[in-house]
Design an enzyme around this catalytic site. Structure first.
Site, short mmCIF file in Angstrom:
data_model
loop_
_atom_site.label_atom_id
_atom_site.label_comp_id
_atom_site.label_asym_id
_atom_site.label_seq_id
_atom_site.Cartn_x
_atom_site.Cartn_y
_atom_site.Cartn_z
CE1 TYR A 136 -1.25 -14.72 1.79
CE2 TYR A 136 -2.02 -14.91 -0.43
CZ TYR A 136 -1.63 -14.25 0.54
OH TYR A 136 -2.93 -12.73 0.60
CE LYS A 186 0.56 -10.04 17.51
NZ LYS A 186 -0.12 -8.91 18.20
C1 IPM Z 1 -4.58 -9.89 -3.51
C2 IPM Z 1 -5.39 -11.05 -3.22
C3 IPM Z 1 -4.59 -12.64 -3.55
C4 IPM Z 1 -4.26 -12.40 -2.13
C5 IPM Z 1 -5.27 -13.54 -3.55
C6 IPM Z 1 -7.09 -13.84 -4.90
C7 IPM Z 1 -4.90 -14.98 -3.68
O1 IPM Z 1 -6.19 -11.01 -2.23
O2 IPM Z 1 -3.04 -9.78 -4.41
O3 IPM Z 1 -4.27 -9.13 -2.72
O4 IPM Z 1 -4.49 -12.95 -1.41
O5 IPM Z 1 -2.24 -12.24 -1.96
#
Ligand code: IPM
Ligand code: NAD
Ligand code: MN
Length: 347
Positions: A136, A186
């Protein structure tokens, strides 16, 4: 008790409205609610999904109640301007690294689960998802290769301290539950995951009373529908935790039921349903507000230590569901507002 309320986009405002009604109905002393703009709504108003004034409100608050962000009309904006950056930015800026996503089958919902009732009824698990690292937040980009092909990349990584701190959260959570911790990774393919597994094993030495196991994420996805009752606490990285928690939601009946807490060191936390802005049902009084209402309960418990009112909300939700208060996601006919009222009446 200063609570920032960031409703956001789509069904976000609809579900937070019901959660706020429930919070207000508890008659808590010193409750102060401050609203702020996030997501596509904030981009339209201020040109940014997480404007400085919103971040300011967040920093000055004791806790945040968050609805959802996401707006398909913004999907072609530069990434830093997209609605999702609001929630990612808040998680990062406030150091909200520990995401608790509990999933438990409510009595009466055995037939709403995507699983057979006897399989579903055993579900009582907690996903502890790391929220500040992984693919992320790594370097990412797109480029054109010398031969003209386009390439996109996102760097996955975890530093050992990031793994260690989430592992401690998960072991402690397991100590307060059935003392079973399953670390999902994984490691058979990814170096990031091998380090994750090695560090979790190191941390386990501090928690001899917790039984630690390891599972590859593909198997975990399968086991979650085959025999979810085997899980107590699951600890995993940001990406795997995102995916597994949506899957867990259907195992208990609906994504409109799963609440979450995103916690920093200390008492600061952001509380939100795990679902998104659901543009397909937004503005139609169709959204299930229970995930957001249950997030408000988590807020009282984790940021303010208010166990009794938190339990009171959860009991009212359980009673409402047992009494057949259901929206379309659970095979019923009630709208968002009516479901909120069903909970209020049982508080
Ligand atoms: C969540 C959502 C978010 C994530 C997105 C909107 C960035 O899917 O809170 O689960 O991927 O964490
Ligand atoms: P989603 O969770 O918004 O919706 C998936 C499906 O579940 C849809 O059919 C929706 O109608 C249904 N659903 C979701 N919440 C519901 C509820 N409370 N009651 C009844 N049904 C519900 O996921 P998506 O469609 O993949 O994403 C839509 C947008 O939301 C995207 O822009 C995405 O980035 C964003 N998103 C935001 C968050 C967040 O703010 N934390 C989380 C997930 C997705
Ligand atoms: Mn998600």
């Amino acid at each position: 008790m200063k609570i920032a309320v960031f409703a956001g986009d789509g069904i976000g405002p609809e579900v937070t409205r019901e959660a706020v009604r429930v919070l207000k109905a508890l008659g808590l002393n010193d409750l102060e609610l401050v609203e702020g703009d996030v997501g596509g709504a904030a981009w339209r108003k201020h040109g940014h999904p997480l404007p400085p004034q919103t971040l300011e409100i967040a920093r000055s608050a004791d806790a945040i109640l968050f609805g959802a962000v996401g707006d398909f009309e913004c999907d072609r904006l530069e990434r830093h301007l997209r609605p999702e950056q609001a929630i990612l930015g808040l998680r990062k800026e406030l150091g909200l690294f520990a995401n608790l996503r509990p999933a438990k089958l409510f009595k009466g919902l055995e037939d709403s689960s995507a699983l057979r009732p006897e399989v579903a009824s055993a579900i009582d698990l907690l996903i502890v998802r790391e929220l500040n690292g992984d693919v992320y937040f790594g370097e990412k980009g797109t480029k054109v290769l010398p031969d003209g092909r386009r390439q996109g990349w996102d760097m996955m990584s975890y530093a050992e301290d990031e793994v260690r701190r989430i592992a401690h959260v998960a072991f402690k959570a397991a100590q307060g539950r059935r003392k079973l911790l399953c670390s999902v990774d994984k490691a058979n393919v990814l170096e990031t995951s091998q380090l994750w597994r090695d560090v979790v094993i190191e941390v386990a030495a501090d928690y001899p009373d917790v039984a630690l196991s390891h599972m590859y994420v593909d198997n975990a996805a399968m086991q979650l529908v085959r025999n979810p009752g085997q899980f107590d606490v699951i600890v995993t990285g940001n990406l795997f935790g995102d995916i597994l928690s949506d899957q867990a939601s259907m195992c208990v009946g609906s994504i409109g039921l799963l609440a979450s807490a995103a916690l920093a060191e200390g008492t600061m936390g952001l509380y939100e349903p795990i679902h998104g802005s659901a543009p397909d049902i937004a503005g139609q009084d169709k959204a299930n507000p229970l995930a957001c209402i249950l997030s408000a309960a988590m807020l009282l418990r984790h940021s303010f230590g208010l166990e009794a009112p938190a339990a009171r909300i959860e009991a009212a939700v359980a009673k409402a569901l047992a009494d057949g208060i259901r929206g379309g996601d659970l095979g019923g006919h009630l709208g968002t507002v009516a479901i909120g009222e069903g909970v209020l009446a049982r508080l």
